[in-house]
Design an enzyme around this catalytic site. Structure first.
Site, PDB file in Angstrom:
ATOM      1  N   GLY A 103       1.741   4.158  48.643  1.00  0.00           N
ATOM      2  CA  GLY A 103       3.040   4.056  49.027  1.00  0.00           C
ATOM      3  C   GLY A 103       3.945   4.575  48.073  1.00  0.00           C
ATOM      4  N   MET A 105       4.671   7.865  47.122  1.00  0.00           N
ATOM      5  CA  MET A 105       4.987   9.156  47.277  1.00  0.00           C
ATOM      6  C   MET A 105       5.009   9.168  48.782  1.00  0.00           C
ATOM      7  SD  MET A 105       4.568  11.261  44.015  1.00  0.00           S
ATOM      8  CE  MET A 105       2.657  10.934  43.973  1.00  0.00           C
ATOM      9  N   HIS A 456       2.647  -2.590  53.634  1.00  0.00           N
ATOM     10  CA  HIS A 456       2.714  -2.291  52.213  1.00  0.00           C
ATOM     11  C   HIS A 456       2.598  -3.554  51.404  1.00  0.00           C
ATOM     12  CE1 HIS A 456       5.828  -2.121  48.656  1.00  0.00           C
ATOM     13  NE2 HIS A 456       5.407  -0.940  48.653  1.00  0.00           N
ATOM     14  N   ARG A 562      -8.547 -20.566  12.712  1.00  0.00           N
ATOM     15  CA  ARG A 562      -7.309 -20.735  12.038  1.00  0.00           C
ATOM     16  C   ARG A 562      -7.073 -22.162  11.760  1.00  0.00           C
ATOM     17  NH1 ARG A 562      -5.782 -17.266  16.549  1.00  0.00           N
ATOM     18  NH2 ARG A 562      -4.837 -15.253  15.700  1.00  0.00           N
ATOM     19  N   ARG A 618     -11.349 -19.635   8.689  1.00  0.00           N
ATOM     20  CA  ARG A 618     -10.375 -18.833   7.751  1.00  0.00           C
ATOM     21  C   ARG A 618      -9.752 -19.934   6.862  1.00  0.00           C
ATOM     22  NH1 ARG A 618      -5.784 -15.211  10.071  1.00  0.00           N
ATOM     23  NH2 ARG A 618      -4.808 -17.342  10.654  1.00  0.00           N
ATOM     24  N   GLU A 746      -7.674  -6.624   6.858  1.00  0.00           N
ATOM     25  CA  GLU A 746      -6.500  -6.446   7.419  1.00  0.00           C
ATOM     26  C   GLU A 746      -5.461  -5.934   6.692  1.00  0.00           C
ATOM     27  OE1 GLU A 746      -5.158 -10.579   8.450  1.00  0.00           O
ATOM     28  OE2 GLU A 746      -6.115 -11.324   6.560  1.00  0.00           O
ATOM     29  N   SER A 765     -14.574  -9.459   8.880  1.00  0.00           N
ATOM     30  CA  SER A 765     -13.938  -9.670  10.308  1.00  0.00           C
ATOM     31  C   SER A 765     -12.496  -8.788  10.348  1.00  0.00           C
ATOM     32  CB  SER A 765     -13.517 -11.219  10.525  1.00  0.00           C
ATOM     33  OG  SER A 765     -13.034 -11.208  11.712  1.00  0.00           O
ATOM     34  N   GLY A 767      -9.112  -8.121  10.888  1.00  0.00           N
ATOM     35  CA  GLY A 767      -8.009  -8.752  11.311  1.00  0.00           C
ATOM     36  C   GLY A 767      -6.934  -7.464  11.983  1.00  0.00           C
ATOM     37  N   THR A 768      -6.954  -7.012  12.989  1.00  0.00           N
ATOM     38  CA  THR A 768      -6.384  -5.703  13.412  1.00  0.00           C
ATOM     39  C   THR A 768      -4.896  -6.142  13.638  1.00  0.00           C
ATOM     40  OG1 THR A 768      -7.348  -5.992  15.660  1.00  0.00           O
ATOM     41  CG2 THR A 768      -8.253  -4.776  14.234  1.00  0.00           C
ATOM     42  N   ASN A 769      -4.520  -7.432  14.078  1.00  0.00           N
ATOM     43  CA  ASN A 769      -3.103  -7.516  14.056  1.00  0.00           C
ATOM     44  C   ASN A 769      -2.411  -7.240  12.745  1.00  0.00           C
ATOM     45  OD1 ASN A 769      -3.940  -8.917  16.513  1.00  0.00           O
ATOM     46  ND2 ASN A 769      -3.541 -10.901  15.948  1.00  0.00           N
ATOM     47  N   ASP A 770      -2.703  -7.802  11.727  1.00  0.00           N
ATOM     48  CA  ASP A 770      -2.156  -7.406  10.581  1.00  0.00           C
ATOM     49  C   ASP A 770      -2.457  -6.105  10.063  1.00  0.00           C
ATOM     50  OD1 ASP A 770      -0.680  -9.219   9.231  1.00  0.00           O
ATOM     51  OD2 ASP A 770      -2.225 -10.614   9.000  1.00  0.00           O
ATOM     52  N   CYS A 832     -11.334  -9.685  15.054  1.00  0.00           N
ATOM     53  CA  CYS A 832     -10.631 -11.111  15.354  1.00  0.00           C
ATOM     54  C   CYS A 832      -9.527 -10.946  15.973  1.00  0.00           C
ATOM     55  CB  CYS A 832     -11.017 -12.150  14.596  1.00  0.00           C
ATOM     56  SG  CYS A 832     -10.231 -11.859  12.734  1.00  0.00           S
ATOM     57  N   TYR A 852     -19.873  -8.239  16.984  1.00  0.00           N
ATOM     58  CA  TYR A 852     -19.161  -8.702  17.736  1.00  0.00           C
ATOM     59  C   TYR A 852     -17.739  -8.657  18.074  1.00  0.00           C
ATOM     60  CZ  TYR A 852     -17.589 -11.533  13.929  1.00  0.00           C
ATOM     61  OH  TYR A 852     -16.754 -12.082  12.790  1.00  0.00           O
TER      62      TYR A 852
HETATM   63  P1  ADP Z   1      -0.318   7.665  51.777  1.00  0.00           P
HETATM   64  O1  ADP Z   1      -0.583   8.402  50.647  1.00  0.00           O
HETATM   65  O2  ADP Z   1       0.945   7.086  51.717  1.00  0.00           O
HETATM   66  O3  ADP Z   1      -1.322   7.121  52.554  1.00  0.00           O
HETATM   67  P2  ADP Z   1      -0.884  10.026  53.634  1.00  0.00           P
HETATM   68  O4  ADP Z   1      -0.691  11.216  53.029  1.00  0.00           O
HETATM   69  O5  ADP Z   1      -2.069   9.489  53.650  1.00  0.00           O
HETATM   70  O6  ADP Z   1       0.072   8.926  52.857  1.00  0.00           O
HETATM   71  O7  ADP Z   1      -0.005  10.002  55.031  1.00  0.00           O
HETATM   72  C1  ADP Z   1       0.233   8.682  55.705  1.00  0.00           C
HETATM   73  C2  ADP Z   1      -0.353   8.915  57.009  1.00  0.00           C
HETATM   74  O8  ADP Z   1       0.382  10.054  57.727  1.00  0.00           O
HETATM   75  C3  ADP Z   1      -1.546   8.969  57.151  1.00  0.00           C
HETATM   76  O9  ADP Z   1      -2.375   7.853  57.245  1.00  0.00           O
HETATM   77  C4  ADP Z   1      -1.856   9.627  58.797  1.00  0.00           C
HETATM   78  O10 ADP Z   1      -1.836   8.594  59.461  1.00  0.00           O
HETATM   79  C5  ADP Z   1      -0.500  10.487  58.894  1.00  0.00           C
HETATM   80  N1  ADP Z   1      -0.927  11.626  58.625  1.00  0.00           N
HETATM   81  C6  ADP Z   1      -0.771  12.554  57.657  1.00  0.00           C
HETATM   82  N2  ADP Z   1      -1.297  13.721  57.596  1.00  0.00           N
HETATM   83  C7  ADP Z   1      -1.398  13.855  59.197  1.00  0.00           C
HETATM   84  C8  ADP Z   1      -1.777  14.898  59.809  1.00  0.00           C
HETATM   85  N3  ADP Z   1      -2.289  15.938  59.511  1.00  0.00           N
HETATM   86  N4  ADP Z   1      -2.025  14.419  61.260  1.00  0.00           N
HETATM   87  C9  ADP Z   1      -1.739  13.357  61.679  1.00  0.00           C
HETATM   88  N5  ADP Z   1      -1.346  12.393  60.834  1.00  0.00           N
HETATM   89  C10 ADP Z   1      -1.243  12.609  59.635  1.00  0.00           C
HETATM   90 MG    MG Z   2      -3.919 -11.918   9.405  1.00  0.00          MG
END
Ligand code: ADP
Ligand code: MG
Ligand code: MG
Length: 876
Positions: A103, A105, A456, A562, A618, A746, A765, A767-770, A832, A852
């Site tokens: 979701g 891009m 989503h 401690r 300690r 440390e 041991s 003491g990676t914070n310090d 630690c 450890y």
């Molecule tokens: P996302 O990475 O957000 O899941 P997608 O690239 O998988 O996006 O696309 C989302 C949806 O778009 C897919 O699940 C599909 O249902 C539809 N889709 C993408 N490419 C095609 C395609 N060539 N033909 C039909 N549907 C497509």
């Molecule tokens: Mg210390």
């Protein structure tokens, strides 16, 4: 030199090419390779994306030429032409990085449509409604994703048309309605952009490809990468794929499915589909889809085929798959597969089941659970009694399991602000979109009115291990007025509700939560992890309660107890202060003798809780002024309380004041200047051991740790004090047993001279914070904001206080290990600092040969698993 390839057809790649083709592209190629029905296409590589950024956000001519070459191959394979009216080729343009970012891009569908090709498509399919529906979707997506015109403006046009024509559902709109919408969409584009919607398909394509590259650096994508530790430098690929249509009527549809249940791991096809719909409709949560099993009736043949393919894919990838598909006029097409995201509970069950099924071995099984996800399993659940008594308001879909109690907020910004002010929040939305991400991160849980199990909200919440109830049809959410109405109850912003993500229930008010248990399949995985790992896991604990909790979680010892926390307790602090204010050694000894029995009983409690597991204690570490009041007001109060003249107290406080307390009178320096403190502590440690050995028959070997050593001689000095005391006490009590004296490494100088230090120390041991603090010259308490900015600017990939800086600080640790071993081959080595609970740092500790790691009790299971994974990885 052979020309670099920036574009690959689907039949030229494979699943092992994720770096170059992105996850989606690599898997589309893999599915093509193994003969599954995948619409043909090509992938523009992540290297092309990186070049796009290197070359000031332009696409080089050679890459453009490669794209058009593959496009013409695609035309050849499909028998369709880009821009042709008779037989138009339409494509989707899909982003896909190496690591899936669900979701994050946006995908563009139906690219290639214009005022002419849409008519061609209408004729060809004898389905004008479908053609115009596809065109309006395309303009909308292109307008949103490429032109960045707010989606709401398109929605407004669409919704007002629906309302005007009295259409309840999208599918009720007629061809003419859709044509009107398209006219208005194009008008909107003209208004917003000052230019017409592009009609030339090749222009559309190049604009879309660049938009995908651009989207790699949109806010949502950057935030997601930050949250998931994904580097910004890997770039995204772009997939161009010929379209198939799920919106061609009742014999078509689209869906998503998992080979197993991603919420609880059950082995059963799990998913949803929508008849007569295209791609995004399922995920966007606009219409509520049908469960996948109902496909068996609507499309029996297709369902059979899909079941076969999903089983095949799971075996092929030997992991649970998350698949996207489309049915076009009764023919199935696979559009995506990937290893499915899942809750921790599902991950555990699936890993254990797959091992039983013989699909994977134990070593693989322990790598299937991300250590960070274990947190989810260690998180509280509702108290059974309170849950039973709670009033159930309504039920939605159990989108992501867990228990959440909080005050309701209706948008991401309000939820974030509430959490910053210390109010637990439940985010309530009609449906969520990527814009809500920050609010979802902040909230305890998420409740949505719309959207299915793969909406989503559901997908993202499961990914974050956050409780979510989605598709709760009976609630009314008014995001403007900020009210949630359930039946006759109206809840306002700030009112408490609770969500049971496992049952999908919404409950009234606040409900108490209780800690979880480590049993069942989770116990099995942890047992396998214990068999595989070679690192021991200890804990940092300074009271019996924490020690016991850690043992329940599988701790094998205490790596850091401690002693200063014990000094702060109410009955003791007066004696501590008397000790600090003492004018003579004698007075100091007297105050210390009051503290001795308290310390002894503390240590006894800890030994008893740990049984015969090793315990490292300690000696006092913080500067003494930490135990004194700071403001004038407090000094006055204390002076009255303990009967010490105000002037004397104020003067002592003044004397002890340090400009940089981190580097002042603390650690072993205290014991060098006031040996009687170390004497008292050593006596308490040994007396406690003597008594517990006697009373419980436990073979206790105390490990006494001297902090903040930088010089062999200062260690030798304190060690002499400790040894003398121990020998004296043992003689007095007529007993003799082993004990160890070691140090924390440390201070960088200690690491550099570890060979000398090891002459005195029986264990190190780290003491990676310090050590981090001093190696970087970064004060831990003052540089949080700077480190955040460094991370934003890419100067740090990780916060060095969370994950060890392997190059710098790690090098010191490695050097100290080697030097220490050279002097004393059997020296005990552990860590630690906070890093002892960080999976990446644990892997580092495994690789450099520590014995450890020690971490806080709640991180012990994470460390057990991470240690096993480090062992598996090192073997490969
Ligand atoms: P996302 O990475 O957000 O899941 P997608 O690239 O998988 O996006 O696309 C989302 C949806 O778009 C897919 O699940 C599909 O249902 C539809 N889709 C993408 N490419 C095609 C395609 N060539 N033909 C039909 N549907 C497509
Ligand atoms: Mg210390
Ligand atoms: Mg997808």
């Amino acid at each position: 030199m052979e020309k670099k390839k920036f574009v690959y057809s689907f039949n030229e790649g494979s699943k092992d090419m994720k770096d170059l083709l992105g996850g989606k592209g690599a898997n589309l190629a893999e599915m093509t390779k193994i003969g599954l029905p995948v619409p043909f296409g090509f992938t523009v590589t992540t290297e092309a994306c990186n070049r796009y950024y290197e070359e000031n956000q332009t696409i080089a001519d050679d890459i453009v030429a490669d794209i058009f070459e593959k496009l013409s191959d695609l035309e050849h394979v499909t028998g369709k032409q880009f821009g042709s009216v008779e037989n138009p080729l339409l494509v989707s343009v899909r982003s896909g990085a190496k690591i899936s970012m669900p979701g994050m891009m946006d995908t563009i569908l139906n690219l290639g449509l214009n005022d002419n090709t849409v008519e061609g498509l209408a004729k060809l399919t004898e389905n004008p409604r479908f053609a115009y529906d596809s065109y309006r979707r395309f303009i909308q997506m292109f307008g949103d994703v490429v032109m960045e015109i707010p989606k709401t403006k398109f929605d407004a046009i669409f919704d007002s048309k629906k309302e005007k024509e009295g259409c309840e559902f999208d599918v009720d709109l007629t061809t003419e309605h859709l044509q009107d919408i398209i006219v208005n969409y194009k008008k909107l584009v003209k208004e917003e952009m000052g230019r017409n919607f592009p009609q030339e398909p090749k222009d559309q394509l190049m604009e879309a490809v660049m938009a995908v590259f651009r989207s790699w650096n949109n806010e949502r994508a950057i935030l997601y990468r930050q949250l998931n530790d994904i580097p910004g430098s890997i770039g995204t690929a772009v997939n161009v794929q010929s379209m198939v249509f799920g919106n061609m009527g009742d014999t078509s549809g689209t869906g998503v499915a998992f080979t197993r249940n991603p919420a609880n791991g059950e082995k059963k096809l799990f998913g949803e589909f929508l008849v007569n719909a295209q791609g995004e409709d399922v995920v966007a949560g606009i219409r509520t889809p049908q469960p996948i099993a109902e496909m068996a009736e609507a499309f029996p043949e297709v369902y059979k085929e899909f079941t076969r393919i999903s089983e095949l894919l799971e075996k092929h990838y030997t992991d649970m798959q998350d698949m996207e598909f489309t049915v076009e006029r009764n023919k199935l097409f696979m559009l995506q597969t990937r290893n499915g995201k899942r809750t921790a509970a599902a991950a555990v069950k699936i890993a254990v089941d797959m091992e039983k099924e013989g699909l994977i071995d134990k070593k693989t099984a322990v790598t299937r659970l991300e250590p960070a996800m274990i947190d989810q399993l260690l998180h509280p659940k509702f108290d059974d009694a309170e849950l039973a008594a709670a009033e159930r308001l309504t039920k939605g879909l159990p989108a992501s399991p867990g228990a959440a109690t909080g005050k309701i907020y209706f948008n991401a910004a309000d939820a974030v602000a509430a959490v910053e002010n210390g109010n637990p929040a439940v985010l309530v939305r009609l449906e969520t979109s990527p814009e809500d991400l920050a609010g979802m991160v902040a909230a305890e849980g998420i409740l949505t009115a719309r959207g299915g199990m793969t909406s989503h909200a559901a997908v993202v919440a499961r990914g974050m291990g956050k409780c979510c109830v989605s598709g709760c049809a009976e609630i009314k959410v008014d995001e403007e007025v900020k009210t949630l109405t359930i039946g006759s109850d109206v809840f306002k912003e700030g009112d408490y509700i609770s969500l049971d993500g496992t049952a999908g229930e919404v409950l009234k008010g606040q409900i108490k939560t209780v800690p979880p248990e480590l049993s069942g399949d989770f116990g099995t995985i942890m047992q396998w992890a214990d068999e595989i790992r070679t690192l021991k896991i200890r804990t940092n604990a300074d009271n019996p309660r924490d020690a016991k909790q850690a043992v329940d979680f599988g701790a094998e010892g205490i790596g850091l107890c401690r002693t200063e926390h014990m000094f702060f307790e109410e009955e003791r602090i007066p004696a501590v202060r008397r000790m600090i204010l003492a004018d003579s050694e004698e007075e100091r000894r007297e105050a210390l003798s009051f503290l001795l029995p308290y310390q002894k009983s503390d240590f006894k409690g800890i030994y008893e809780a740990m049984g015969d597991r090793p315990v490292t204690i300690r000696l006092l570490d913080p500067p003494l002024h930490e135990f004194l009041p700071h403001t004038d007001e407090e000094i006055k109060q204390l002076s009255a309380q303990i009967n010490v003249p105000y002037e004397k107290l104020a003067k002592k406080t003044e004397e002890l004041h340090e400009f940089n307390p981190m580097l002042g009178h603390r650690g072993c320096r205290l014991a060098v200047t006031y040996p009687e403190i170390a004497e008292m502590q050593a006596e308490a440690i040994i007396m406690a051991a003597i008594e517990v050995r006697k009373e419980q028959g436990l073979d206790i070997v105390p490990e006494i740790m001297i902090p903040l050593v930088g010089l062999k001689k200062e260690l030798a000095d304190v060690k002499a004090t400790v040894v003398q005391t121990v020998e004296k006490v043992m003689e007095r009590e007529g007993v003799k047993f082993d004990y160890l004296i070691g140090t924390m490494i440390e201070i960088p100088r200690a690491a550099l001279t570890a060979d000398e230090i090891a002459e005195e120390a029986e264990f190190f041991s780290f003491g990676t914070n310090d050590l981090t603090q001093m190696t970087f010259g970064f004060s831990r308490d003052d540089t949080g904001q700077i480190i955040r900015e460094y991370r934003d600017k890419g100067i740090f990939d990780d916060d060095p206080f969370q994950s060890i800086d392997q190059v710098g600080v790690g090098q010191l640790v490695k050097m100290a290990v080697e030097k220490g071993k050279a002097t004393r081959p059997n020296i005990k080595l552990g860590i630690c600092g906070e890093h002892g609970g960080d999976p990446k740092s644990i892997e580092f500790c495994h690789n450099i040969g520590l014995q450890y790691v020690s971490c806080s009790p709640f991180r012990v299971p994470i460390a057990r698993l991470a240690a096993a994974q480090a062992a598996v990885k090192a073997e490969k």
